[in-house]
Design a protein around this motif. Sequence first.
Motif, PDB file in Angstrom:
ATOM      1  N   LYS A 184     -10.299  19.474  11.805  1.00 42.72           N
ATOM      2  CA  LYS A 184     -10.026  20.305  10.632  1.00 42.72           C
ATOM      3  C   LYS A 184      -8.573  20.145  10.200  1.00 42.72           C
ATOM      4  N   TYR A 185      -7.649  20.127  11.168  1.00 46.37           N
ATOM      5  CA  TYR A 185      -6.234  19.929  10.861  1.00 46.37           C
ATOM      6  C   TYR A 185      -6.000  18.550  10.241  1.00 46.37           C
ATOM      7  N   HIS A 186      -6.600  17.521  10.837  1.00 50.94           N
ATOM      8  CA  HIS A 186      -6.366  16.152  10.373  1.00 50.94           C
ATOM      9  C   HIS A 186      -6.904  15.946   8.954  1.00 50.94           C
ATOM     10  N   GLU A 187      -8.027  16.540   8.652  1.00 47.90           N
ATOM     11  CA  GLU A 187      -8.592  16.424   7.314  1.00 47.90           C
ATOM     12  C   GLU A 187      -7.670  17.089   6.287  1.00 47.90           C
ATOM     13  N   GLU A 188      -7.155  18.251   6.646  1.00 48.62           N
ATOM     14  CA  GLU A 188      -6.247  18.930   5.727  1.00 48.62           C
ATOM     15  C   GLU A 188      -4.937  18.165   5.588  1.00 48.62           C
ATOM     16  N   LEU A 189      -4.477  17.534   6.663  1.00 47.92           N
ATOM     17  CA  LEU A 189      -3.251  16.743   6.600  1.00 47.92           C
ATOM     18  C   LEU A 189      -3.397  15.592   5.607  1.00 47.92           C
ATOM     19  N   ILE A 190      -4.508  14.884   5.685  1.00 46.59           N
ATOM     20  CA  ILE A 190      -4.750  13.749   4.782  1.00 46.59           C
ATOM     21  C   ILE A 190      -4.827  14.225   3.335  1.00 46.59           C
ATOM     22  N   ASN A 191      -5.500  15.359   3.115  1.00 42.86           N
ATOM     23  CA  ASN A 191      -5.663  15.843   1.745  1.00 42.86           C
ATOM     24  C   ASN A 191      -4.365  16.390   1.156  1.00 42.86           C
ATOM     25  N   SER A 192      -3.488  16.904   2.013  1.00 37.46           N
ATOM     26  CA  SER A 192      -2.257  17.521   1.513  1.00 37.46           C
ATOM     27  C   SER A 192      -1.063  16.570   1.519  1.00 37.46           C
ATOM     28  N   PHE A 193      -1.225  15.408   2.138  1.00 38.63           N
ATOM     29  CA  PHE A 193      -0.088  14.480   2.231  1.00 38.63           C
ATOM     30  C   PHE A 193       0.250  13.920   0.849  1.00 38.63           C
ATOM     31  N   VAL A 194       1.540  13.908   0.525  1.00 38.55           N
ATOM     32  CA  VAL A 194       2.006  13.393  -0.767  1.00 38.55           C
ATOM     33  C   VAL A 194       2.692  12.063  -0.532  1.00 38.55           C
ATOM     34  N   ASP A 195       2.092  11.005  -1.052  1.00 44.46           N
ATOM     35  CA  ASP A 195       2.654   9.671  -0.891  1.00 44.46           C
ATOM     36  C   ASP A 195       3.748   9.410  -1.913  1.00 44.46           C
ATOM     37  N   ASN A 196       4.688   8.563  -1.514  1.00 46.34           N
ATOM     38  CA  ASN A 196       5.708   8.073  -2.440  1.00 46.34           C
ATOM     39  C   ASN A 196       5.295   6.676  -2.889  1.00 46.34           C
ATOM     40  N   TYR A 197       4.666   6.607  -4.058  1.00 42.18           N
ATOM     41  CA  TYR A 197       4.120   5.342  -4.526  1.00 42.18           C
ATOM     42  C   TYR A 197       5.197   4.400  -5.052  1.00 42.18           C
ATOM     43  N   TRP A 198       6.445   4.852  -5.073  1.00 35.51           N
ATOM     44  CA  TRP A 198       7.535   3.988  -5.511  1.00 35.51           C
ATOM     45  C   TRP A 198       8.029   3.097  -4.377  1.00 35.51           C
ATOM     46  N   GLU A 199       7.539   3.361  -3.167  1.00 32.68           N
ATOM     47  CA  GLU A 199       7.849   2.520  -2.020  1.00 32.68           C
ATOM     48  C   GLU A 199       6.524   2.071  -1.394  1.00 32.68           C
ATOM     49  N   VAL A 200       6.600   1.083  -0.508  1.00 34.21           N
ATOM     50  CA  VAL A 200       5.386   0.626   0.166  1.00 34.21           C
ATOM     51  C   VAL A 200       4.838   1.775   1.012  1.00 34.21           C
ATOM     52  N   LEU A 201       3.560   2.094   0.822  1.00 34.96           N
ATOM     53  CA  LEU A 201       2.961   3.226   1.530  1.00 34.96           C
ATOM     54  C   LEU A 201       2.882   2.948   3.021  1.00 34.96           C
ATOM     55  N   PRO A 202       2.996   3.969   3.862  1.00 35.62           N
ATOM     56  CA  PRO A 202       2.732   3.786   5.286  1.00 35.62           C
ATOM     57  C   PRO A 202       1.236   3.559   5.523  1.00 35.62           C
ATOM     58  N   ILE A 203       0.917   2.916   6.623  1.00 40.90           N
ATOM     59  CA  ILE A 203      -0.490   2.602   6.915  1.00 40.90           C
ATOM     60  C   ILE A 203      -1.320   3.870   7.028  1.00 40.90           C
ATOM     61  N   GLU A 204      -0.795   4.880   7.652  1.00 41.70           N
ATOM     62  CA  GLU A 204      -1.507   6.156   7.752  1.00 41.70           C
ATOM     63  C   GLU A 204      -0.749   7.204   6.945  1.00 41.70           C
ATOM     64  N   PRO A 205      -1.453   8.153   6.363  1.00 43.62           N
ATOM     65  CA  PRO A 205      -0.793   9.181   5.555  1.00 43.62           C
ATOM     66  C   PRO A 205      -0.060  10.200   6.419  1.00 43.62           C
ATOM     67  N   PHE A 206       0.949   9.724   7.103  1.00 42.74           N
ATOM     68  CA  PHE A 206       1.742  10.593   7.972  1.00 42.74           C
ATOM     69  C   PHE A 206       3.119   9.984   8.128  1.00 42.74           C
ATOM     70  N   VAL A 207       4.149  10.781   7.973  1.00 44.29           N
ATOM     71  CA  VAL A 207       5.528  10.332   8.161  1.00 44.29           C
ATOM     72  C   VAL A 207       6.222  11.351   9.042  1.00 44.29           C
ATOM     73  N   ALA A 208       6.929  10.870  10.038  1.00 41.42           N
ATOM     74  CA  ALA A 208       7.645  11.774  10.929  1.00 41.42           C
ATOM     75  C   ALA A 208       8.649  12.598  10.149  1.00 41.42           C
ATOM     76  N   LYS A 209       8.701  13.879  10.451  1.00 38.16           N
ATOM     77  CA  LYS A 209       9.599  14.769   9.739  1.00 38.16           C
ATOM     78  C   LYS A 209      10.984  14.720  10.363  1.00 38.16           C
ATOM     79  N   ASP A 210      11.992  15.092   9.506  1.00 36.75           N
ATOM     80  CA  ASP A 210      13.342  15.182  10.019  1.00 36.75           C
ATOM     81  C   ASP A 210      13.443  16.343  10.986  1.00 36.75           C
TER      82      ASP A 210
END
Length: 879
Positions: A52-78
């Motif tokens: 349930k968490y992973h599905e919501e993560l994918i749906n809520s992730f905001v990609d930066n299409y001005w750069e090459v996307l990461p393979i998975e919709p997840f980026v380590a936070k600061d």
Amino acid sequence: MKQFSLKILIPIALAWVVIACSTKRDTLLNRKFQALTTEYNVLFNGQEAFNKYHEELINSFVDNYWEVLPIEPFVAKDEFEAPSGEQTGQNLSVPEDKATKAIQKHSMYINGQERNPQADEAYLLLGKTRYYDNRFLPAIEAFNYVIYKSPEANTLNEIVVWRERAHIQLDNNEQAIANLKELLETTDQKDFKKEVFVDANAVLAQAYYNTQVIDTAITKLTVARNLTRDNEKKARFSFILGQLHNKFNQPDSANYYFQEVINMKRKAKRMYTMQAYAQQANLFDYEKGDTIAFLKKFNALLADRENRPYLYILNHQLGNFYNHYHDYKKAIAYYNASIKQNNGKDRYLQASNYRELGQINFEERDFKTSAKYYDSSLVNLPNPSKEYLTIQRKLKNIGEVIKYEDMITVADSTIRIYNMTEPERVAYFSGYIEELKEKDTEAALKAIEQAKKQNNIAAAQQQQQAINNLASQSTNNFQPPGAEMMPPPGFDADQNTFYYYIPQSVQQGKLNFERRWGKRPLKDNWRWLANVSNTGAIAANENITISVDSTLTEKGEKPLLDLSLPKYDLQTYLDKVVTDPEAIAELEKNRNAAYYELGYIYDDKFGEYQLAADRLESLLASNPEKGLLLPTYYNLYKIYTKLNSPKALVYQNKIMTEYPDTHYAKVLQGLVAEKTDDPEAVYTVVYKEYLDKNDPELALEQVKEKIDFYTGTPIISKFELLKARLLAKIYGVTAYKQALTEIEDLYPLTEEGKEAKRILETEIPSLEAYEFSDKDLNKWLLVYQLPKNDTKQIEGLVQTIQKYITQTHNASLKVTVDYYNPEITLVVVHGFYSDARARQMDMLLHEKEYKVKLNGLPMSLHNYIVIQTHKNLDSYKIK
């Protein structure tokens, strides 16, 4: 008998349960029981919470299409960003707790090996929860436990892939590449679960991309894209492949993969599709491409109702299209539409919209509007970033352009009016006042018309309210059939029931009228007259003055304008005319400096060569100072050379004939190289060398050389100020003042010119007022005068004085070698508190032990400062 059987069976069953619950016994019963309770109790609930968490993560992730996307919709936070669970609204503690509980209660680690077949699933879940919670080292620890303790686990390959994901997040890309290559080389593809094999290749592609091995990244990601059955992954991998091919300068392949995303239609997320269209637009060949087909496609996309959430993307691309073909009117319309529709969805795209609008206004020479757009662009860009700093520098340069252009406009207007005769000034300002009256009258009429519209609306509302009140009263006075309804007082049943014949309505109307308009006489144009007073507030908001005095026109109406105001009075403007010749001369000097600065900025900062040439030509037509002629000629020569204009030869000949011995003439003749080093770095080197060597004459020679070399560039004012300070050191305050005056005259708009003016106004008067006096009588020096070139004698005297100080153990004394002028060096002994002490030391130095033949000159500290300021040592000796 039955009771006896139960008594036997119950203890046996309990014993069986106790034995099966043990995690210390390696039996088939124990393994099956622990695996069953792990999988269908604790682990099941944990896996459901994680999914349930992973599905919501994918749906809520905001990609930066001005750069090459990461393979998975997840980026380590600061470090200071919220953990992933807080951002998605789901809590990772539930799946982590369940995985931990499964391990703690059901793990069967016996004889160095995990015997519960479901333990590896628990460790996998534990590692994944830690991974998405940005705890990558603990995640790797959980994955490694299975890899090293359960090498035969069914999930081993999947766990290895997850471990390498964590390594990539920790920037251990090389280690991830090595481990994944080993996994893929040593394991048959058939031994992988299909999506695990896909993930292994995709994660390996990510590691290769992070190490800038783009071609290998493309190869691995292509394998993953071709094998996956997950439409989300397929669309994402196709989009990334398009980006990678574009980055690898392969536009045809990039277009192919973006089209693959588009062809997936509803199988791909709509955002991927819209961004694929945008990427294709970026790759459009404006020289050879089919512009009609391009516009047809994007207009169809704009008309599609499904694309309404993404109109900001499409409008931006159409803005780029028209901007490229210099159709600025349409480009501006589409950029503004994109800005309006964005609503914070894509801040970089918003910054791009503002940036392009700023550039358009800059090219249209509307610098103030351009600066506003660039400023809005900065708000939406990350700081610091390369683009942020670039726009920030451009914005600073535009600010300089605005300042100098305004300065020129004000100066030209003031000088033009100054040069008019008195009748010409009267005619000029009279015409201006008439234009001002016309504009204000037009604005006042508009304000009155607007007020009339508002009053009409208010009157209609009042009338509607009265009708509603009447209807309400009729409803309240309703009586059942048969009851007698009494008419209002004064109501005649034989009369018409028109509104104005109903007394209550008439009275209500009167009250509303007086509340709105006050008491008014019955006369023509009553409403117009009332509006004149009522529109005063409206007009005031537009800086329009509408008369409210008692003066009336011939028709008895109040005038629209109050002609008694100062802005309609001719004398107001005549009194403000600048008539001081010195003030006009200052304006002319500042205007010429502004022309020169604009020429440099347009040429060097913006590459607007024609604008730069126009400003420098205007400078030459404005009788500039002689110091500006040579650099202006040379800059015009360079600009016209860039423009391939024959005027370059004209200015080349001017330099060769009028300034044949200058550095620029030698550059044109090819005798010396043109300046290429960074001027700021050169200045720093020269200044540092002066501080190290303390030789003002050598530094002055170097500065003069650099001034000749860099004439015509902004750095020249810094060298000139350094030259002034060196002249002060060598020749005193008189030379210092003269040099500062020249800097103020030639570079009044630079920081150095302003600093020179400040020094002339605040410091020079006090320096000039320095005179010999009896101040600092408790601070005395002993001064020896020697020829500057007699280095041997200077060093000998210093050694003798040091010897004296050492032998007398007088730690308060110290000796320095001070520059005085090009012929004289002063050896100075500091630390005396009286004239007598200084003379005593001088006498002792003349004795046989020291054999100093020179006579020292006792001097107070104040007087020593005076002789260094005015270079008047001889005057002090006479004194």
